[in-house]
Design a protein around this motif. Structure first.
Motif, PDB file in Angstrom:
ATOM      1  N   HIS A 165       0.816  -1.212   0.000  1.00  0.00           N
ATOM      2  CA  HIS A 165       0.000   0.000   0.000  1.00  0.00           C
ATOM      3  C   HIS A 165       0.849   1.261   0.000  1.00  0.00           C
ATOM      4  O   HIS A 165       0.363   2.332   0.366  1.00  0.00           O
ATOM      5  CB  HIS A 165      -1.016  -0.047   1.140  1.00  0.00           C
ATOM      6  N   CYS A 175      -7.429   1.180  -5.217  1.00  0.00           N
ATOM      7  CA  CYS A 175      -6.988   0.027  -4.426  1.00  0.00           C
ATOM      8  C   CYS A 175      -8.098  -0.342  -3.445  1.00  0.00           C
ATOM      9  O   CYS A 175      -8.901   0.502  -3.053  1.00  0.00           O
ATOM     10  CB  CYS A 175      -5.717   0.378  -3.662  1.00  0.00           C
ATOM     11  N   CYS A 177      -7.862  -0.827  -0.439  1.00  0.00           N
ATOM     12  CA  CYS A 177      -7.680  -0.174   0.861  1.00  0.00           C
ATOM     13  C   CYS A 177      -8.370   1.183   0.909  1.00  0.00           C
ATOM     14  O   CYS A 177      -8.449   1.813   1.954  1.00  0.00           O
ATOM     15  CB  CYS A 177      -6.200  -0.008   1.181  1.00  0.00           C
TER      16      CYS A 177
HETATM   17 ZN   LIG Z   1      -3.866   0.159  -1.112  1.00  0.00          ZN
END
Ligand SMILES: [Zn+2]
Length: 343
Positions: A165, A175, A177
């Protein structure tokens, strides 16, 4: 007394028993992870796999003093809560440590799987004999672990080393996340496959050079296509490999390691991956940290996580030992139950 170790993964649950005197891994058991009943079903399966391991080495459960579990991350070791790992459907904030304690009644230490694999490679694999290592695993996702002067870098929340990340492209793809342009969103096996699908979708002229079913191509298929000269496969994979190279450069600058170890399924891609990383490192890294480090493929394969748990069981990491029993970190925490029995 002995230590039981478990490697919980999206595909397999593996377990073994660690003895101080004998073989580090005895009573190995492996089962396909049974996701049908969600997290509670998997936790019950961990119990069954462990009892099978224990029985196969001639121990009773009462001989097991503690348990070390490598789990898909992110996990906070202090609270023992596992947060929504991408490969474990239906796992949201699972209090894995307390549930395992309820089930098995032994003190349990959790470690993020990428950190466990880093420890395994550091003590028993590609990093053995070094002091400073960065481990990057590129498979479904991208994880990592950083070892500084022989210690796993953990951070106050236990989440250090999330190399997947790091931002590579601040306007890059979304992403999971929540951020954009993470290394994982560009270069994980999942990202490589989905970017390939997007690149060839609707391109009527695309005739794959390798016998690749483009609609269902995996990252391994993309690698095969790239070697066979398939243009979209080659450009997608090279872009991913360059992104990994940039990630390695960032790690060289941040940590000045002796070795950067690349593991996970994508690390089997061969020269198209490692030559590209070398080219990017040669072009972008500062000379001093570049000359100090080598970049190499991991050597333990699927055993890396279990071997990392073994390293913790043998007291190689202070955080594990103090949490387990308060013993001197240099003293191994367990020894073989079979050896200890009066026969
Ligand atoms: Zn990420």
């Amino acid at each position: 007394v002995s230590t039981a170790v478990v490697d919980l993964g999206g595909t397999y649950v593996r377990s073994a028993i660690v003895s101080r005197e004998g073989e580090p891994l005895r009573g190995r058991v492996q089962q396909r992870t049974d996701h049908a009943q969600g997290s509670d079903g998997v936790i019950a399966q961990i119990g069954r796999v462990l009892r099978e391991s224990v029985a196969s080495v001639g121990c009773g459960w009462e001989d097991i003093e503690n348990l070390i579990v490598s789990t898909p991350g992110p996990v906070t070791p202090q609270t023992g809560i596992v947060f929504s790992p991408p490969n474990m459907l239906g796992w949201n904030d699972v209090p894995l440590r307390s549930k395992l304690f309820e089930l098995l009644h032994v003190p349990t230490v959790l470690v993020n799987d990428a950190n466990a694999a880093a420890l395994g490679e550091f003590y028993f694999g590609a990093g053995s004999g070094t002091r400073n290592m960065v481990y990057i695993t590129v498979s479904t996702g991208i994880g990592g672990g950083v070892i500084v002067e022989g210690q796993l870098l953990s951070g106050p929340s236990g989440t250090a080393g999330e190399i997947g990340h790091m931002t590579i492209d601040r306007t890059g793809p979304q992403c999971k996340c929540g951020n954009v342009g993470c290394l994982e969103a560009i270069a994980s096996g999942t990202a490589i496959a989905s970017r390939f699908h997007a690149a060839v979708a609707g391109v009527e002229s695309h005739e794959p050079a390798a016998s690749v079913d483009t609609s269902r191509a995996t990252a391994a298929d993309v690698v095969r296509g790239a070697y066979a000269g398939d243009e979209p496969a080659r450009s997608i994979f090279l872009d991913a490999a360059e992104a990994i190279g940039v990630g390695v450069v960032n790690c060289l600058h941040l940590f000045n390691p002796d070795v950067v170890v690349i593991g996970g399924g994508v690390s089997n891609a061969g020269p198209i991956l490692f030559d590209t990383i070398d080219r990017i490192v040669g072009a972008r890294a500062m000379p001093v940290p570049r000359q100090a480090a080598i970049v190499m493929k991991a050597v333990l394969g699927d055993d890396a996580g279990l071997m990392g748990a073994v390293a913790m069981a043998l007291g190689r990491t202070p955080s594990a030992s103090t949490e387990l029993s308060g013993v001197d970190p240099k003293e191994p925490v367990g020894h073989g139950c079979a050896d200890a029995r009066p026969e």
